[in-house]
Structures are given as structure tokens and as C-alpha cells.
Design a protein around this motif. Structure first.
Motif, PDB file in Angstrom:
ATOM      1  N   TYR A  15       0.838  -1.193   0.000  1.00 47.52           N
ATOM      2  CA  TYR A  15       0.000   0.000   0.000  1.00 47.52           C
ATOM      3  C   TYR A  15       0.875   1.244   0.000  1.00 47.52           C
ATOM      4  CZ  TYR A  15       0.706   0.370   5.107  1.00 47.52           C
ATOM      5  OH  TYR A  15       1.238   0.488   6.369  1.00 47.52           O
ATOM      6  N   TYR A  16       0.246   2.376  -0.340  1.00 45.82           N
ATOM      7  CA  TYR A  16       0.984   3.632  -0.274  1.00 45.82           C
ATOM      8  C   TYR A  16       0.273   4.618   0.630  1.00 45.82           C
ATOM      9  CZ  TYR A  16      -2.139   5.712  -3.872  1.00 45.82           C
ATOM     10  OH  TYR A  16      -3.198   6.189  -4.576  1.00 45.82           O
ATOM     11  N   VAL A  17       1.062   5.563   1.144  1.00 44.78           N
ATOM     12  CA  VAL A  17       0.552   6.634   1.994  1.00 44.78           C
ATOM     13  C   VAL A  17       1.060   7.947   1.424  1.00 44.78           C
ATOM     14  CG1 VAL A  17       0.518   7.610   4.308  1.00 44.78           C
ATOM     15  CG2 VAL A  17       0.607   5.140   4.021  1.00 44.78           C
ATOM     16  N   ILE A  18       0.160   8.909   1.228  1.00 44.56           N
ATOM     17  CA  ILE A  18       0.533  10.233   0.728  1.00 44.56           C
ATOM     18  C   ILE A  18       0.309  11.245   1.843  1.00 44.56           C
ATOM     19  CG2 ILE A  18       0.011  12.054  -0.936  1.00 44.56           C
ATOM     20  CD1 ILE A  18      -0.918   9.894  -2.861  1.00 44.56           C
ATOM     21  N   ASP A  19       1.318  12.062   2.095  1.00 43.74           N
ATOM     22  CA  ASP A  19       1.231  13.111   3.100  1.00 43.74           C
ATOM     23  C   ASP A  19       0.594  14.333   2.462  1.00 43.74           C
ATOM     24  OD1 ASP A  19       1.544  14.774   5.269  1.00 43.74           O
ATOM     25  OD2 ASP A  19       3.657  15.159   4.894  1.00 43.74           O
ATOM     26  N   LEU A  20      -0.579  14.733   2.967  1.00 40.90           N
ATOM     27  CA  LEU A  20      -1.313  15.869   2.406  1.00 40.90           C
ATOM     28  C   LEU A  20      -1.109  17.160   3.198  1.00 40.90           C
ATOM     29  CD1 LEU A  20      -4.662  14.036   1.608  1.00 40.90           C
ATOM     30  CD2 LEU A  20      -2.816  14.587   0.019  1.00 40.90           C
ATOM     31  N   GLY A  21      -0.263  17.129   4.214  1.00 45.11           N
ATOM     32  CA  GLY A  21      -0.012  18.318   5.022  1.00 45.11           C
ATOM     33  C   GLY A  21      -1.119  18.531   6.032  1.00 45.11           C
ATOM     34  N   LYS A  22      -1.265  19.752   6.486  1.00 47.72           N
ATOM     35  CA  LYS A  22      -2.288  20.070   7.477  1.00 47.72           C
ATOM     36  C   LYS A  22      -3.604  20.389   6.793  1.00 47.72           C
ATOM     37  CE  LYS A  22       0.737  21.575  11.114  1.00 47.72           C
ATOM     38  NZ  LYS A  22       1.029  22.563  12.134  1.00 47.72           N
ATOM     39  N   GLY A  23      -4.693  19.850   7.352  1.00 39.02           N
ATOM     40  CA  GLY A  23      -6.024  20.087   6.814  1.00 39.02           C
ATOM     41  C   GLY A  23      -6.598  21.392   7.340  1.00 39.02           C
ATOM     42  N   VAL A  24      -7.859  21.621   7.058  1.00 34.87           N
ATOM     43  CA  VAL A  24      -8.521  22.852   7.490  1.00 34.87           C
ATOM     44  C   VAL A  24      -8.658  22.927   9.005  1.00 34.87           C
ATOM     45  CG1 VAL A  24      -9.778  23.226   5.346  1.00 34.87           C
ATOM     46  CG2 VAL A  24     -10.791  21.818   7.123  1.00 34.87           C
ATOM     47  N   ASN A  25      -8.630  21.775   9.668  1.00 39.15           N
ATOM     48  CA  ASN A  25      -8.733  21.752  11.129  1.00 39.15           C
ATOM     49  C   ASN A  25      -7.365  21.858  11.799  1.00 39.15           C
ATOM     50  OD1 ASN A  25      -7.724  19.261  10.518  1.00 39.15           O
ATOM     51  ND2 ASN A  25      -9.335  18.091  11.497  1.00 39.15           N
ATOM     52  N   GLY A  26      -6.300  21.978  11.005  1.00 39.58           N
ATOM     53  CA  GLY A  26      -4.959  22.117  11.544  1.00 39.58           C
ATOM     54  C   GLY A  26      -4.270  20.803  11.856  1.00 39.58           C
ATOM     55  N   LYS A  27      -4.934  19.678  11.617  1.00 37.87           N
ATOM     56  CA  LYS A  27      -4.353  18.377  11.903  1.00 37.87           C
ATOM     57  C   LYS A  27      -3.662  17.812  10.668  1.00 37.87           C
ATOM     58  CE  LYS A  27      -7.417  17.031  15.607  1.00 37.87           C
ATOM     59  NZ  LYS A  27      -8.284  15.969  16.126  1.00 37.87           N
ATOM     60  N   HIS A  28      -2.647  16.991  10.908  1.00 43.69           N
ATOM     61  CA  HIS A  28      -1.895  16.324   9.852  1.00 43.69           C
ATOM     62  C   HIS A  28      -2.820  15.363   9.108  1.00 43.69           C
ATOM     63  CE1 HIS A  28       1.770  14.765   8.032  1.00 43.69           C
ATOM     64  NE2 HIS A  28       1.282  13.563   8.227  1.00 43.69           N
ATOM     65  N   THR A  29      -2.788  15.393   7.777  1.00 41.36           N
ATOM     66  CA  THR A  29      -3.683  14.575   6.975  1.00 41.36           C
ATOM     67  C   THR A  29      -2.892  13.653   6.060  1.00 41.36           C
ATOM     68  OG1 THR A  29      -5.221  16.433   6.936  1.00 41.36           O
ATOM     69  CG2 THR A  29      -5.641  14.664   5.389  1.00 41.36           C
ATOM     70  N   GLN A  30      -3.337  12.398   5.959  1.00 38.59           N
ATOM     71  CA  GLN A  30      -2.724  11.429   5.061  1.00 38.59           C
ATOM     72  C   GLN A  30      -3.808  10.710   4.275  1.00 38.59           C
ATOM     73  OE1 GLN A  30      -0.558   8.848   7.721  1.00 38.59           O
ATOM     74  NE2 GLN A  30       1.342   9.958   7.317  1.00 38.59           N
ATOM     75  N   LYS A  31      -3.444  10.250   3.075  1.00 40.63           N
ATOM     76  CA  LYS A  31      -4.335   9.429   2.257  1.00 40.63           C
ATOM     77  C   LYS A  31      -3.604   8.132   1.982  1.00 40.63           C
ATOM     78  CE  LYS A  31      -6.956   8.874  -1.806  1.00 40.63           C
ATOM     79  NZ  LYS A  31      -7.782   7.771  -1.421  1.00 40.63           N
ATOM     80  N   GLU A  32      -4.270   7.025   2.178  1.00 37.95           N
ATOM     81  CA  GLU A  32      -3.639   5.749   1.867  1.00 37.95           C
ATOM     82  C   GLU A  32      -4.538   4.910   0.988  1.00 37.95           C
ATOM     83  OE1 GLU A  32      -4.329   2.577   5.395  1.00 37.95           O
ATOM     84  OE2 GLU A  32      -2.895   4.140   5.844  1.00 37.95           O
ATOM     85  N   LYS A  33      -3.895   4.084   0.175  1.00 33.44           N
ATOM     86  CA  LYS A  33      -4.613   3.172  -0.707  1.00 33.44           C
ATOM     87  C   LYS A  33      -3.962   1.804  -0.563  1.00 33.44           C
ATOM     88  CE  LYS A  33      -6.520   2.480  -5.155  1.00 33.44           C
ATOM     89  NZ  LYS A  33      -7.692   2.967  -5.748  1.00 33.44           N
ATOM     90  N   ARG A  34      -4.771   0.804  -0.307  1.00 35.61           N
ATOM     91  CA  ARG A  34      -4.282  -0.539  -0.008  1.00 35.61           C
ATOM     92  C   ARG A  34      -4.729  -1.557  -1.059  1.00 35.61           C
ATOM     93  NH1 ARG A  34      -2.831  -1.783   5.231  1.00 35.61           N
ATOM     94  NH2 ARG A  34      -2.665   0.045   6.551  1.00 35.61           N
TER      95      ARG A  34
END
Length: 59
Positions: A15-34
Motif C-alpha cells: 500500500y501507499y501513503v501520501i502526506d497531504l499536510g495540514k487540513g482545514v482543522n490544523g491536523k496532519h492529513t494522510q491518504k492511503e490506498k491498499r
């Protein structure tokens, strides 16, 4: 923004994980596909997804 990603293996699936940076709520966001069977499959899919994100064509 330049997005980055990484490839990982869990048991027999890749699987892969993409770092999307901080979201609108200020939290770290990631997207993964398995669910990829080989490292080559996940690598080509990650490259395509990163290209789409970096050129603003990601859906």
C-alpha cells in the motif's frame, strides 16, 4: 505544494501513503490506498497519484 508519499508492505499486501499536510482543522492529513499485490503495481499507482496531486488534476 509538493506532495510526498511512501510505499509499505503489510503481510502480503502493498500500500501507499501520501502526506497531504495540514487540513482545514490544523491536523496532519494522510491518504492511503491498499490492496496492491506487487511493489511494481503500488509504485506506478503512487507515481500517478502524486503527479495528479502536484498538477491539480486529482479527483
Amino acid at each position: 505544494m509538493d506532495y510526498t508519499g511512501s510505499i509499505r508492505k503489510e503481510c502480503t499486501a502493498w500500500y501507499y501513503v501520501i502526506d497531504l499536510g495540514k487540513g482545514v482543522n490544523g491536523k496532519h492529513t494522510q491518504k492511503e490506498k491498499r490492496g496492491f499485490k506487487t511493489e511494481e503495481e503500488v509504485n506506478s499507482s503512487l507515481i500517478k497519484a502524486l503527479h495528479e496531486l502536484n498538477t491539480d488534476t486529482y479527483i
